[in-house]
Design a protein around this motif. Structure first.
Motif, mmCIF file in Angstrom:
data_model
loop_
_atom_site.group_PDB
_atom_site.id
_atom_site.type_symbol
_atom_site.label_atom_id
_atom_site.label_comp_id
_atom_site.label_asym_id
_atom_site.label_seq_id
_atom_site.Cartn_x
_atom_site.Cartn_y
_atom_site.Cartn_z
ATOM 1 N N LEU A 279 0.830 -1.195 0.000
ATOM 2 C CA LEU A 279 0.000 0.000 0.000
ATOM 3 C C LEU A 279 0.872 1.255 0.000
ATOM 4 N N ASN A 280 0.235 2.392 -0.222
ATOM 5 C CA ASN A 280 1.000 3.637 -0.321
ATOM 6 C C ASN A 280 1.586 4.110 1.003
ATOM 7 N N ASP A 281 1.192 3.467 2.107
ATOM 8 C CA ASP A 281 1.775 3.804 3.401
ATOM 9 C C ASP A 281 2.878 2.827 3.807
ATOM 10 N N GLY A 282 3.222 1.914 2.903
ATOM 11 C CA GLY A 282 4.278 0.944 3.170
ATOM 12 C C GLY A 282 3.808 -0.360 3.756
ATOM 13 N N ASN A 283 2.576 -0.423 4.231
ATOM 14 C CA ASN A 283 2.033 -1.674 4.740
ATOM 15 C C ASN A 283 1.655 -2.590 3.577
ATOM 16 N N THR A 284 1.518 -3.870 3.869
ATOM 17 C CA THR A 284 1.117 -4.822 2.839
ATOM 18 C C THR A 284 -0.226 -5.441 3.207
ATOM 19 N N ALA B 160 -2.885 8.004 12.795
ATOM 20 C CA ALA B 160 -1.807 8.684 13.517
ATOM 21 C C ALA B 160 -1.557 8.050 14.881
ATOM 22 N N ASP B 161 -2.620 7.595 15.548
ATOM 23 C CA ASP B 161 -2.420 7.019 16.884
ATOM 24 C C ASP B 161 -2.186 5.505 16.841
ATOM 25 N N GLY B 162 -2.159 4.916 15.642
ATOM 26 C CA GLY B 162 -1.801 3.509 15.490
ATOM 27 C C GLY B 162 -2.931 2.528 15.642
ATOM 28 N N ARG B 163 -4.137 3.027 15.918
ATOM 29 C CA ARG B 163 -5.252 2.094 16.078
ATOM 30 C C ARG B 163 -5.772 1.584 14.737
ATOM 31 N N ALA B 164 -5.428 2.265 13.666
ATOM 32 C CA ALA B 164 -5.680 1.770 12.307
ATOM 33 C C ALA B 164 -4.347 1.828 11.575
ATOM 34 N N ARG B 165 -3.830 0.671 11.190
ATOM 35 C CA ARG B 165 -2.535 0.651 10.512
ATOM 36 C C ARG B 165 -2.620 1.326 9.144
ATOM 37 N N SER B 166 -3.743 1.130 8.462
ATOM 38 C CA SER B 166 -3.997 1.777 7.171
ATOM 39 C C SER B 166 -5.443 2.248 7.162
ATOM 40 N N ILE B 167 -5.723 3.286 6.373
ATOM 41 C CA ILE B 167 -7.080 3.786 6.236
ATOM 42 C C ILE B 167 -7.412 3.931 4.756
ATOM 43 N N GLY B 168 -8.695 3.800 4.455
ATOM 44 C CA GLY B 168 -9.098 3.888 3.062
ATOM 45 C C GLY B 168 -10.578 4.203 2.953
ATOM 46 N N VAL B 169 -11.077 4.053 1.753
ATOM 47 C CA VAL B 169 -12.475 4.370 1.473
ATOM 48 C C VAL B 169 -13.102 3.221 0.706
ATOM 49 N N SER B 170 -14.405 3.278 0.578
ATOM 50 C CA SER B 170 -15.139 2.257 -0.152
ATOM 51 C C SER B 170 -16.243 2.947 -0.931
ATOM 52 N N PRO C 229 -5.969 7.913 0.538
ATOM 53 C CA PRO C 229 -6.480 6.594 0.924
ATOM 54 C C PRO C 229 -5.569 5.468 0.439
ATOM 55 N N ALA C 230 -5.379 4.473 1.289
ATOM 56 C CA ALA C 230 -4.556 3.327 0.897
ATOM 57 C C ALA C 230 -5.293 2.445 -0.098
ATOM 58 N N TYR D 131 -7.910 5.924 -11.867
ATOM 59 C CA TYR D 131 -7.567 7.013 -10.948
ATOM 60 C C TYR D 131 -6.768 6.464 -9.769
ATOM 61 N N GLY D 132 -7.217 5.320 -9.248
ATOM 62 C CA GLY D 132 -6.497 4.717 -8.138
ATOM 63 C C GLY D 132 -5.077 4.358 -8.517
ATOM 64 N N ALA D 133 -4.901 3.727 -9.676
ATOM 65 C CA ALA D 133 -3.560 3.333 -10.109
ATOM 66 C C ALA D 133 -2.649 4.541 -10.268
ATOM 67 N N LYS D 134 -3.182 5.629 -10.792
ATOM 68 C CA LYS D 134 -2.389 6.842 -11.011
ATOM 69 C C LYS D 134 -1.989 7.501 -9.705
ATOM 70 N N ASN D 135 -2.818 7.326 -8.675
ATOM 71 C CA ASN D 135 -2.598 8.041 -7.420
ATOM 72 C C ASN D 135 -2.212 7.136 -6.255
ATOM 73 N N GLY D 136 -1.835 5.899 -6.558
ATOM 74 C CA GLY D 136 -1.330 5.006 -5.517
ATOM 75 C C GLY D 136 -2.394 4.440 -4.607
ATOM 76 N N ILE D 137 -3.624 4.342 -5.098
ATOM 77 C CA ILE D 137 -4.726 3.800 -4.304
ATOM 78 C C ILE D 137 -5.052 2.402 -4.830
ATOM 79 N N VAL D 138 -4.891 1.397 -4.009
ATOM 80 C CA VAL D 138 -5.160 0.019 -4.419
ATOM 81 C C VAL D 138 -6.667 -0.207 -4.530
ATOM 82 N N THR D 139 -7.074 -0.906 -5.560
ATOM 83 C CA THR D 139 -8.486 -1.249 -5.736
ATOM 84 C C THR D 139 -8.796 -2.590 -5.079
ATOM 85 N N GLU D 140 -9.813 -2.581 -4.211
ATOM 86 C CA GLU D 140 -10.405 -3.814 -3.703
ATOM 87 C C GLU D 140 -11.737 -4.012 -4.418
ATOM 88 N N ALA D 141 -12.026 -5.234 -4.805
ATOM 89 C CA ALA D 141 -13.237 -5.530 -5.569
ATOM 90 C C ALA D 141 -14.271 -6.234 -4.699
#
Length: 279
Positions: free
Chosen positions: A10-15, A133-143, A161-162, A180-190
């Motif tokens: 992901l764009n935050d370095g997490n996998t 920021a406080d670590g309770r969510a390692r990554s954040i995104g949208v749906s 968004p990751a 848009y996601g690919a251009k801006n580093g946002i992974v697509t979940e289907a």
């Protein structure tokens, strides 16, 4: 067996594991056993949501499987009635409490709900930035965010968004949002990766499946994987759960990928609500 699942960075370095197990429309009564069975098969990514009503049972399934928390990638999503900042904070803590965990690997705004709160999903997103920021969510995104929703976040917030979890399948490739996601580093979940089963009887899919000695579901899920989508089929049937996992020992050639992609029907292929009006 779980280590055969590829990961996406992901764009935050997490996998994130590219194949997961979804629990949408699985009743709370069945969710604990379904999650336990999925983890036994080898899945390591579980996708739930506050709106599914089964977070507590999902958490119990993880514990019943006997795996360490860090071995399981857990996603949940913010309910549509909790977009106001104070409500979002309370709802997120409720998810942690229900799942009995002190962090989520991924937390999403479930829908942009543009007809509510004056369409102010931006303030909601800034609250998710707090969780990261406080670590309770390692990554954040949208749906279910469309390109204009994503462009507004880019203009008014700091964190990209990751992931964006959207309806996507052979009948709705959703390529504008994916591009848009690919251009801006946002992974697509289907979500709805097999169009709620509609594509499984498609002559193109059944023909490819017969040629490869695979099931139609395996063919479609493999198409997603090779496109780079993160995908999480759901089933409470043990044989189907195992079948959906067995997609890493074959590949689709370029011509076959294109045959499936040509099945796209645009908006006519959508099985769920449209994000511009839902909510």
């Amino acid at each position: 067996m779980a280590n055969i699942i590829p990961t996406v960075t992901l764009n935050d370095g997490n996998t994130i594991p590219q194949l997961g197990f979804g629990v949408f429309q699985i009743s709370p009564a069945d969710s604990t056993e379904a999650v336990r069975r999925a983890l036994d098969i080898g899945y390591r990514h579980i996708d739930t949501a506050q709106g599914y009503g089964n977070e507590a049972e999902v958490g119990q399934g993880v514990r019943t499987a006997g795996l360490a928390r860090e071995e399981v990638y857990l996603t949940s999503k913010l309910n549509n009635n909790a977009h106001r900042p104070a409500d979002a904070r309370a709802a997120f803590q409720a998810s942690l409490d229900a799942l009995r965990t002190d962090y989520l690997d991924l937390f999403l705004i479930h829908w942009p709900v543009p007809t509510r709160y004056d369409g102010d999903f931006v303030s909601t997103w800034k609250v998710l930035e707090e969780f990261k920021a406080d670590g309770r969510a390692r990554s954040i995104g949208v749906s279910n965010f469309q390109v204009p929703h994503l462009e507004r976040l880019a203009a008014e917030t700091e964190v990209v968004p990751a992931v964006n979890q959207i309806e996507a399948h052979p009948y709705l490739s959703n390529d504008e949002v994916r591009a848009y996601g690919a251009k801006n580093g946002i992974v697509t979940e289907a979500w709805s990766p097999i169009a709620q089963g509609a594509v499984l009887d498609d002559p193109t899919i059944t023909d490819i499946a017969a040629q490869l000695g695979r099931t139609p579901a395996q063919v479609v899920l493999r198409w997603h994987i090779q496109r780079g989508d993160v995908v999480f089929p759901k089933s409470v049937t043990p044989t189907r759960m195992a079948e959906n996992f067995q997609i890493f020992d074959f590949a689709l050639d370029e011509a076959t990928m294109e045959r499936i992609t040509r099945l796209d029907r645009g908006e006519d292929g959508r099985t769920g609500p449209h994000p511009d009006t839902f909510g």
